[in-house]
Scaffold this active site. Structure first.
Site, PDB file in Angstrom:
ATOM      1  N   CYS A  77       0.802  -1.225   0.000  1.00  0.00           N
ATOM      2  CA  CYS A  77       0.000   0.000   0.000  1.00  0.00           C
ATOM      3  C   CYS A  77       0.837   1.278   0.000  1.00  0.00           C
ATOM      4  CB  CYS A  77      -0.948   0.017   1.187  1.00  0.00           C
ATOM      5  SG  CYS A  77      -0.116   0.172   2.790  1.00  0.00           S
ATOM      6  N   CYS A 122       1.470  -4.528   8.289  1.00  0.00           N
ATOM      7  CA  CYS A 122       1.184  -3.137   7.951  1.00  0.00           C
ATOM      8  C   CYS A 122      -0.202  -2.814   8.489  1.00  0.00           C
ATOM      9  CB  CYS A 122       1.227  -2.956   6.430  1.00  0.00           C
ATOM     10  SG  CYS A 122       0.697  -1.319   5.878  1.00  0.00           S
ATOM     11  N   CYS A 145      12.075  -8.171  12.750  1.00  0.00           N
ATOM     12  CA  CYS A 145      12.723  -9.010  11.745  1.00  0.00           C
ATOM     13  C   CYS A 145      11.766  -9.055  10.546  1.00  0.00           C
ATOM     14  CB  CYS A 145      12.969 -10.391  12.343  1.00  0.00           C
ATOM     15  SG  CYS A 145      13.990 -11.447  11.328  1.00  0.00           S
TER      16      CYS A 145
END
Length: 164
Positions: A77, A122, A145
């Protein structure tokens, strides 16, 4: 009866990661796409990591070695996620950061056979990024990570982006 309990318990443990995936699917995000739209915009490997919560092979991302000032963005996005100033060499084979940008990522439990990890995604589109661990450097002590394949790096001041 004892064998049946072991089989039922083992099956329940094996299905726990699936339950976690369905929980993410039920969340709502600002950017949403159908499965076919995600598949059209992502490669098979990107889809595996970002939408099926997979992991890229260690030491394969060109983003591992980036030290130039800049920002790492979500490939799903285009939301800014991390900056180079918070990146460090963890030796794990994946880009590692001690802290995300404010309001960029969210976390959830990721249960598995060897225990529960903390998954990072996200917070704008829900794309799986990686996991966060408690073995990072100061000031946070965290190690995000992150699968490089889920990000794009844009150098400060312009220049060509580096795709993970």
């Amino acid at each position: 009866m004892h064998r049946r309990q072991i089989l039922i318990g083992g099956t329940a443990l094996a299905l726990m990661p699936l339950a976690s995936r369905f929980a993410t699917a039920a969340e709502t995000f600002e950017v949403t796409r159908s499965e076919s739209e995600w598949r059209a915009m992502l490669t098979d490997k990107e889809y595996y990591v970002m939408r099926e919560e997979g992991t890229e092979r260690a030491f394969t991302s060109p983003l591992n070695d980036i030290t130039a000032p800049g920002t790492f963005y979500c490939k799903g996005c285009d939301q800014a996620l991390y900056v180079t100033e918070t990146k460090f060499k963890s030796g794990t084979g994946w880009p590692s950061f001690y802290q995300p940008l404010p309001d960029a990522v969210a976390t959830k439990p990721d249960p598995g056979i060897f225990g529960t990890r903390t998954e990072v995604h996200c917070d704008r589109c829900g794309s799986h990024l990686g996991h966060v661990f408690d073995d990072g450097p100061p000031p946070t002590g965290k190690r995000h990570c992150i699968n490089g394949i889920a990000m794009v790096f844009r150098p400060e001041g312009g220049g060509d982006p580096v795709v993970g």
